[in-house]
Design a protein around this motif. Structure first.
Motif, PDB file in Angstrom:
ATOM      1  N   THR A 119      17.691  -4.026   2.480  1.00 23.41           N
ATOM      2  CA  THR A 119      17.917  -2.676   1.962  1.00 23.41           C
ATOM      3  C   THR A 119      16.603  -1.932   1.759  1.00 23.41           C
ATOM      4  O   THR A 119      15.698  -2.420   1.082  1.00 23.41           O
ATOM      5  CB  THR A 119      18.674  -2.750   0.619  1.00 23.41           C
ATOM      6  OG1 THR A 119      19.868  -3.490   0.791  1.00 23.41           O
ATOM      7  CG2 THR A 119      19.004  -1.354   0.113  1.00 23.41           C
ATOM      8  N   GLY A 120      16.489  -0.758   2.348  1.00 24.62           N
ATOM      9  CA  GLY A 120      15.314   0.085   2.164  1.00 24.62           C
ATOM     10  C   GLY A 120      14.145  -0.243   3.063  1.00 24.62           C
ATOM     11  O   GLY A 120      13.129   0.459   3.038  1.00 24.62           O
ATOM     12  N   LEU A 121      14.253  -1.291   3.875  1.00 21.33           N
ATOM     13  CA  LEU A 121      13.149  -1.694   4.739  1.00 21.33           C
ATOM     14  C   LEU A 121      13.335  -1.156   6.157  1.00 21.33           C
ATOM     15  O   LEU A 121      14.450  -1.139   6.676  1.00 21.33           O
ATOM     16  CB  LEU A 121      13.037  -3.218   4.789  1.00 21.33           C
ATOM     17  CG  LEU A 121      12.762  -3.929   3.467  1.00 21.33           C
ATOM     18  CD1 LEU A 121      12.682  -5.433   3.692  1.00 21.33           C
ATOM     19  CD2 LEU A 121      11.479  -3.410   2.833  1.00 21.33           C
ATOM     20  N   SER A 122      12.234  -0.754   6.782  1.00  7.90           N
ATOM     21  CA  SER A 122      12.300  -0.225   8.147  1.00  7.90           C
ATOM     22  C   SER A 122      12.700  -1.310   9.138  1.00  7.90           C
ATOM     23  O   SER A 122      13.396  -1.043  10.118  1.00  7.90           O
ATOM     24  CB  SER A 122      10.952   0.371   8.548  1.00  7.90           C
ATOM     25  OG  SER A 122       9.929  -0.628   8.481  1.00  7.90           O
ATOM     26  N   ASN A 123      12.253  -2.546   8.901  1.00  8.99           N
ATOM     27  CA  ASN A 123      12.579  -3.677   9.790  1.00  8.99           C
ATOM     28  C   ASN A 123      12.363  -4.966   8.994  1.00  8.99           C
ATOM     29  O   ASN A 123      11.231  -5.254   8.601  1.00  8.99           O
ATOM     30  CB  ASN A 123      11.697  -3.659  11.035  1.00  8.99           C
ATOM     31  CG  ASN A 123      12.097  -4.729  12.046  1.00  8.99           C
ATOM     32  OD1 ASN A 123      12.751  -5.709  11.718  1.00  8.99           O
ATOM     33  ND2 ASN A 123      11.688  -4.536  13.295  1.00  8.99           N
ATOM     34  N   PRO A 124      13.419  -5.756   8.739  1.00  8.90           N
ATOM     35  CA  PRO A 124      13.262  -6.960   7.918  1.00  8.90           C
ATOM     36  C   PRO A 124      12.640  -8.141   8.650  1.00  8.90           C
ATOM     37  O   PRO A 124      12.415  -9.185   8.038  1.00  8.90           O
ATOM     38  CB  PRO A 124      14.701  -7.275   7.506  1.00  8.90           C
ATOM     39  CG  PRO A 124      15.527  -6.771   8.642  1.00  8.90           C
ATOM     40  CD  PRO A 124      14.831  -5.529   9.133  1.00  8.90           C
ATOM     41  N   ASP A 125      12.354  -7.986   9.938  1.00  9.15           N
ATOM     42  CA  ASP A 125      11.883  -9.121  10.735  1.00  9.15           C
ATOM     43  C   ASP A 125      10.465  -8.932  11.275  1.00  9.15           C
ATOM     44  O   ASP A 125      10.117  -9.449  12.342  1.00  9.15           O
ATOM     45  CB  ASP A 125      12.853  -9.391  11.892  1.00  9.15           C
ATOM     46  CG  ASP A 125      14.223  -9.814  11.396  1.00  9.15           C
ATOM     47  OD1 ASP A 125      14.280 -10.662  10.498  1.00  9.15           O
ATOM     48  OD2 ASP A 125      15.224  -9.279  11.903  1.00  9.15           O
ATOM     49  N   ASN A 171       0.846  -1.190   0.000  1.00  6.69           N
ATOM     50  CA  ASN A 171       0.000   0.000   0.000  1.00  6.69           C
ATOM     51  C   ASN A 171       0.881   1.239   0.000  1.00  6.69           C
ATOM     52  O   ASN A 171       1.857   1.325   0.758  1.00  6.69           O
ATOM     53  CB  ASN A 171      -0.905   0.018   1.242  1.00  6.69           C
ATOM     54  CG  ASN A 171      -1.805  -1.194   1.313  1.00  6.69           C
ATOM     55  OD1 ASN A 171      -2.417  -1.588   0.333  1.00  6.69           O
ATOM     56  ND2 ASN A 171      -1.880  -1.795   2.493  1.00  6.69           N
ATOM     57  N   ALA A 172       0.537   2.209  -0.860  1.00  2.72           N
ATOM     58  CA  ALA A 172       1.280   3.469  -0.899  1.00  2.72           C
ATOM     59  C   ALA A 172       0.958   4.290   0.340  1.00  2.72           C
ATOM     60  O   ALA A 172      -0.197   4.395   0.751  1.00  2.72           O
ATOM     61  CB  ALA A 172       0.922   4.245  -2.161  1.00  2.72           C
ATOM     62  N   ILE A 173       2.010   4.870   0.936  1.00 10.52           N
ATOM     63  CA  ILE A 173       1.828   5.746   2.091  1.00 10.52           C
ATOM     64  C   ILE A 173       2.580   7.049   1.835  1.00 10.52           C
ATOM     65  O   ILE A 173       3.185   7.230   0.772  1.00 10.52           O
ATOM     66  CB  ILE A 173       2.304   5.081   3.399  1.00 10.52           C
ATOM     67  CG1 ILE A 173       3.778   4.657   3.285  1.00 10.52           C
ATOM     68  CG2 ILE A 173       1.453   3.869   3.722  1.00 10.52           C
ATOM     69  CD1 ILE A 173       4.315   4.041   4.572  1.00 10.52           C
ATOM     70  N   PRO A 176       6.884  -4.327   7.013  1.00  8.91           N
ATOM     71  CA  PRO A 176       7.871  -3.244   7.033  1.00  8.91           C
ATOM     72  C   PRO A 176       7.508  -2.128   6.061  1.00  8.91           C
ATOM     73  O   PRO A 176       6.762  -2.343   5.098  1.00  8.91           O
ATOM     74  CB  PRO A 176       9.162  -3.956   6.595  1.00  8.91           C
ATOM     75  CG  PRO A 176       8.680  -5.079   5.726  1.00  8.91           C
ATOM     76  CD  PRO A 176       7.390  -5.534   6.356  1.00  8.91           C
ATOM     77  N   VAL A 177       8.055  -0.955   6.316  1.00  8.05           N
ATOM     78  CA  VAL A 177       7.892   0.182   5.412  1.00  8.05           C
ATOM     79  C   VAL A 177       9.069   0.202   4.451  1.00  8.05           C
ATOM     80  O   VAL A 177      10.229   0.097   4.862  1.00  8.05           O
ATOM     81  CB  VAL A 177       7.828   1.507   6.201  1.00  8.05           C
ATOM     82  CG1 VAL A 177       7.831   2.697   5.249  1.00  8.05           C
ATOM     83  CG2 VAL A 177       6.588   1.527   7.081  1.00  8.05           C
ATOM     84  N   LEU A 178       8.761   0.314   3.153  1.00  5.11           N
ATOM     85  CA  LEU A 178       9.779   0.343   2.106  1.00  5.11           C
ATOM     86  C   LEU A 178       9.980   1.775   1.643  1.00  5.11           C
ATOM     87  O   LEU A 178       9.046   2.414   1.146  1.00  5.11           O
ATOM     88  CB  LEU A 178       9.352  -0.549   0.937  1.00  5.11           C
ATOM     89  CG  LEU A 178      10.199  -0.492  -0.339  1.00  5.11           C
ATOM     90  CD1 LEU A 178      11.639  -0.893  -0.052  1.00  5.11           C
ATOM     91  CD2 LEU A 178       9.595  -1.397  -1.410  1.00  5.11           C
ATOM     92  N   SER A 179      11.191   2.286   1.820  1.00  4.23           N
ATOM     93  CA  SER A 179      11.509   3.640   1.360  1.00  4.23           C
ATOM     94  C   SER A 179      11.847   3.608  -0.122  1.00  4.23           C
ATOM     95  O   SER A 179      12.416   2.632  -0.619  1.00  4.23           O
ATOM     96  CB  SER A 179      12.696   4.210   2.145  1.00  4.23           C
ATOM     97  OG  SER A 179      12.371   4.317   3.521  1.00  4.23           O
ATOM     98  N   GLN A 220       3.959   0.379   2.216  1.00  2.00           N
ATOM     99  CA  GLN A 220       3.813  -0.549   3.339  1.00  2.00           C
ATOM    100  C   GLN A 220       3.666  -1.941   2.762  1.00  2.00           C
ATOM    101  O   GLN A 220       2.696  -2.252   2.077  1.00  2.00           O
ATOM    102  CB  GLN A 220       2.571  -0.211   4.153  1.00  2.00           C
ATOM    103  CG  GLN A 220       2.353  -1.104   5.358  1.00  2.00           C
ATOM    104  CD  GLN A 220       3.015  -0.562   6.611  1.00  2.00           C
ATOM    105  OE1 GLN A 220       2.791   0.577   6.987  1.00  2.00           O
ATOM    106  NE2 GLN A 220       3.841  -1.367   7.240  1.00  2.00           N
ATOM    107  N   LEU A 221       4.680  -2.793   2.972  1.00  3.04           N
ATOM    108  CA  LEU A 221       4.599  -4.169   2.519  1.00  3.04           C
ATOM    109  C   LEU A 221       3.878  -5.002   3.571  1.00  3.04           C
ATOM    110  O   LEU A 221       4.121  -4.848   4.774  1.00  3.04           O
ATOM    111  CB  LEU A 221       6.000  -4.742   2.281  1.00  3.04           C
ATOM    112  CG  LEU A 221       6.901  -3.987   1.292  1.00  3.04           C
ATOM    113  CD1 LEU A 221       8.197  -4.747   1.084  1.00  3.04           C
ATOM    114  CD2 LEU A 221       6.193  -3.757  -0.028  1.00  3.04           C
TER     115      LEU A 221
END
Length: 204
Positions: free
Chosen positions: A72-78, A44-46, A82-85, A52-53
């Motif tokens: 790479t580019g993820l707020s938290n891979p776990d 979803n686009a934020i 996560p939010v993708l920049s 937002q994946l």
């Protein structure tokens, strides 16, 4: 999913070495087998051009754990969402979901930044693994001024990277992978116009 079982039990009453009486009892019980573990991804686009994946898992045995590769580019891979920049290269993200009993399943999401087109590779696979000769082969369907190959383990850690320049069309580059331990790896191949990721399995 239900599985039915029957147990046949013989009860013997013995006197000395002789069987005095035998009685038969049948017990029926039900075991519930969980549905197959599955995962799908939506985005979803934020605000700020970010995405937002969302990894949506089902089946298996909760609770679930999540791991995204690459990080790479993820707020938290776990985490599951996560939010993708925004970035400037096409990137394929893999999420691996593991349930309470240790079963795992994965899915992929391809991020397309604005202004970059994708080369149609449905007709031509780019990444090959020659396990017999311990070689990773990268085929170039079109000429490229520069290309980079990244090797990640399944924890999202980069093991190695390779840079190729001025590659003619239909050329094939080879990378020796005999330094890798047995197991699963993610290969990411990137040029200015194309990105592809593939899971490979190294066997000794």
């Amino acid at each position: 999913m239900k599985h039915f079982f029957k147990i046949l039990i013989f009860l013997f009453i013995t006197s000395g070495y002789a069987i005095a009486n035998a009685q038969e009892t049948i017990i029926e019980f039900v075991v519930f087998q969980p549905d197959e573990l599955q995962v799908e991804i939506n985005a979803n686009a934020i605000a700020g051009g970010k995405q937002q994946l969302n990894a949506i898992a089902g089946g298996g045995t909760p609770d679930y754990t999540y791991h995204w590769t690459p990080a790479t580019g993820l707020s938290n891979p776990d985490i599951a969402n996560p939010v993708l920049s925004p970035g400037n290269t096409i990137t394929t993200y893999w999420v691996e979901v593991t349930d309470y009993k240790g079963c795992s399943v994965s899915a992929e999401y391809v991020y397309h930044p604005t202004g970059i087109h994708v080369v149609d590779t449905d007709k031509q696979k780019v990444i090959f693994l020659d396990n017999a000769n311990r070689l990773l082969k990268i085929y170039f369907p079109v000429s490229e001024s520069q290309a980079t190959v990244f090797i990640y383990n399944m924890l999202g850690q980069m093991i190695d990277s390779y840079l190729f320049k001025n590659i003619p069309a239909t050329d094939t580059k080879q990378i020796a992978v005999d330094f890798l331990n047995e197991g699963c790896y993610l290969i990411s191949f990137q040029t200015a116009t194309h990105q592809q990721s593939e899971k490979i399995i190294i066997k000794k």
